[in-house]
Design an enzyme around this catalytic site. Structure first.
Site, short mmCIF file in Angstrom:
data_model
loop_
_atom_site.label_atom_id
_atom_site.label_comp_id
_atom_site.label_asym_id
_atom_site.label_seq_id
_atom_site.Cartn_x
_atom_site.Cartn_y
_atom_site.Cartn_z
CG ASP A 134 6.48 -3.31 0.45
OD1 ASP A 134 6.08 -2.35 0.19
OD2 ASP A 134 5.94 -4.50 0.21
NE ARG A 136 4.11 -2.54 -1.81
CZ ARG A 136 3.68 -3.42 -2.30
NH1 ARG A 136 2.79 -3.36 -3.46
NH2 ARG A 136 3.96 -4.56 -2.10
#
Length: 213
Positions: A134, A136
């Site tokens: 991930d 983000r």
């Protein structure tokens, strides 16, 4: 992972846009753009209803396949549709963040899909491509919230990392409100991986039974 409060950003423009979904649901929204976002991406705030002192907020990562084409391989499209209605009813903001594929981009996401077809889960596929599970970062999201004058909120999300990052960035997340569970024959393994790998608040027992069935 951010470890300092986000720098200031400022609203760039505001425009009223009537929203209409495939099932006929409609909502009136104000779309806000920004100057000074840390990642220089064109993120948009969708203001719905009448936000109060602690509005309902969702950080929704862009998903072309799910949001636009209705892909059944994820739950992004149904989550977006649900979020707009729930936020409009209570008053709040949906931040539409340009973070396709948990931040790895559209082409890489489709490459990861091909690996998932060979048996890897969504996180294993990213790792096999040499990419983070991930990628983000929610610094820009914290900037957008501050620019809108939002200091305290309830977060509409099953993902504990979103709340953790916002708190690290100085945003007061009062409560994390779970979204619905939107299963299809094609996304059960994906949803189960989200529980096992990143502690999403989804019913693991039910997802395990569905994936085995």
């Amino acid at each position: 992972m951010p470890d300092t409060p986000a720098a200031l950003a400022t609203p760039r423009s505001r425009v009223r846009v009537p929203l209409r979904f495939h099932d006929g649901y409609q909502a009136d929204a104000e779309l806000v753009t920004f100057h000074g976002l840390a990642d220089n991406q064109e993120h948009v705030a969708v203001v719905l209803g009448e936000p109060g002192p602690a509005p309902l907020v969702r950080l929704h990562s862009e998903c072309l396949t799910g949001d636009v084409f209705g892909s059944a391989r994820c739950d992004c499209g149904p989550q977006l549709r649900e979020a707009v209605e729930r936020i409009a009813d209570r008053g709040g903001v949906l931040l539409y963040l340009r973070q396709e594929g948990r931040g790895i981009g559209l082409y890489n996401k489709l490459d990861a899909y091909a690996l998932q077809d060979e048996g890897l889960d969504t996180y294993e596929a990213n790792a096999a491509l040499g990419l983070p599970e991930d990628a983000r970062d929610y610094t820009a999201a914290a900037q957008m919230l501050r620019a809108l004058g939002i200091k305290e909120l309830d977060l509409l999300s099953n993902n504990p990392d979103k709340a953790h990052q916002l708190r690290t960035l100085g945003v007061d997340v009062r409560d994390r409100v779970p979204t619905g569970v939107f299963t299809t024959a094609h996304n059960v393994r994906y949803l189960r991986a989200k529980v096992l790998q990143t502690q999403h608040t989804l019913p693991l027992t039910a997802l395990t039974e569905l994936s085995a069935g």
